[in-house]
Design a protein around this motif. Structure first.
Motif, mmCIF file in Angstrom:
data_model
loop_
_atom_site.group_PDB
_atom_site.id
_atom_site.type_symbol
_atom_site.label_atom_id
_atom_site.label_comp_id
_atom_site.label_asym_id
_atom_site.label_seq_id
_atom_site.Cartn_x
_atom_site.Cartn_y
_atom_site.Cartn_z
ATOM 1 N N SER A 1 -5.961 -3.522 5.753
ATOM 2 C CA SER A 1 -5.364 -3.659 4.427
ATOM 3 C C SER A 1 -6.378 -4.296 3.491
ATOM 4 N N LYS B 1 -4.758 5.562 0.143
ATOM 5 C CA LYS B 1 -3.395 5.065 0.336
ATOM 6 C C LYS B 1 -3.161 3.782 -0.454
ATOM 7 N N CYS B 2 -3.574 3.804 -1.721
ATOM 8 C CA CYS B 2 -3.451 2.633 -2.593
ATOM 9 C C CYS B 2 -2.152 2.654 -3.382
ATOM 10 N N SER B 3 -1.668 1.478 -3.673
ATOM 11 C CA SER B 3 -0.593 1.345 -4.654
ATOM 12 C C SER B 3 -1.217 1.555 -6.025
ATOM 13 N N SER C 1 0.863 -1.189 0.000
ATOM 14 C CA SER C 1 0.000 0.000 0.000
ATOM 15 C C SER C 1 0.897 1.236 0.000
ATOM 16 N N VAL D 1 -2.916 -2.855 -3.561
ATOM 17 C CA VAL D 1 -3.132 -2.930 -2.122
ATOM 18 C C VAL D 1 -3.447 -1.528 -1.624
ATOM 19 N N CYS D 2 -4.508 -1.446 -0.822
ATOM 20 C CA CYS D 2 -4.983 -0.170 -0.289
ATOM 21 C C CYS D 2 -5.128 -0.259 1.221
ATOM 22 N N ARG D 3 -5.410 0.886 1.821
ATOM 23 C CA ARG D 3 -5.740 0.965 3.241
ATOM 24 C C ARG D 3 -7.179 1.446 3.360
#
Length: 139
Positions: A73, A127-129, A39, A116-118
């Motif tokens: 996550s 807050k994602c990749s 993330s 992947v995020c939060r």
């Protein structure tokens, strides 16, 4: 005559075993590793493998939610099916200590991406990749 019958039977048994051996060797599935995808705040991570076997692909792995950060996550997948359709699946882990193991059967596909995020326990909040390639036909 009995000796001749036994010899023919042994020859047939040997021939059938020889023919079966290549079929068993091709039954081994192909496997590729993917990840790690983090993330944006590096509090979540996913990694795993893709297996091609009958009846298609299976994507599996673990989603980590690292301790010390508030929230959960989330792992999102999107893929393009061989038939032209789309698929998507989302997983979440709020444990902070224990990784979430997952397994996703996609059937036959052309490619799959993950990010992947939060977020909270109910939704992704940011807050994602970026979308990261997990597997694609032809590399």
């Amino acid at each position: 005559m009995i000796f001749r019958t036994m010899a023919v039977g042994a020859t047939l048994l040997f021939a059938s075993a020889t023919l079966a051996a290549p079929a068993m060797a091709s039954a081994n599935p192909e496997t590729w590793s993917w990840g790690s995808i983090y993330s944006a705040d590096r509090a979540g991570k996913a990694k795993g493998k893709v297996v091609l076997d009958r009846p298609g692909f299976t994507v599996s792995g673990k989603l980590y939610d690292f301790p010390g950060k508030k929230g959960c996550s989330w792992l999102k997948f999107r893929w393009t099916k061989e038939s032209g359709g789309q698929g998507k699946k989302t997983y979440k882990n709020c444990s902070g200590t224990k990784p979430l193991a997952f397994s996703l059967s996609t059937g036959y596909m052309l490619s799959i991406e993950g990010k992947v995020c939060r977020g909270t326990a109910t939704k992704i909040t940011g807050k994602c990749s970026g979308w990261d390639g997990v597997w694609a036909q032809g590399g």
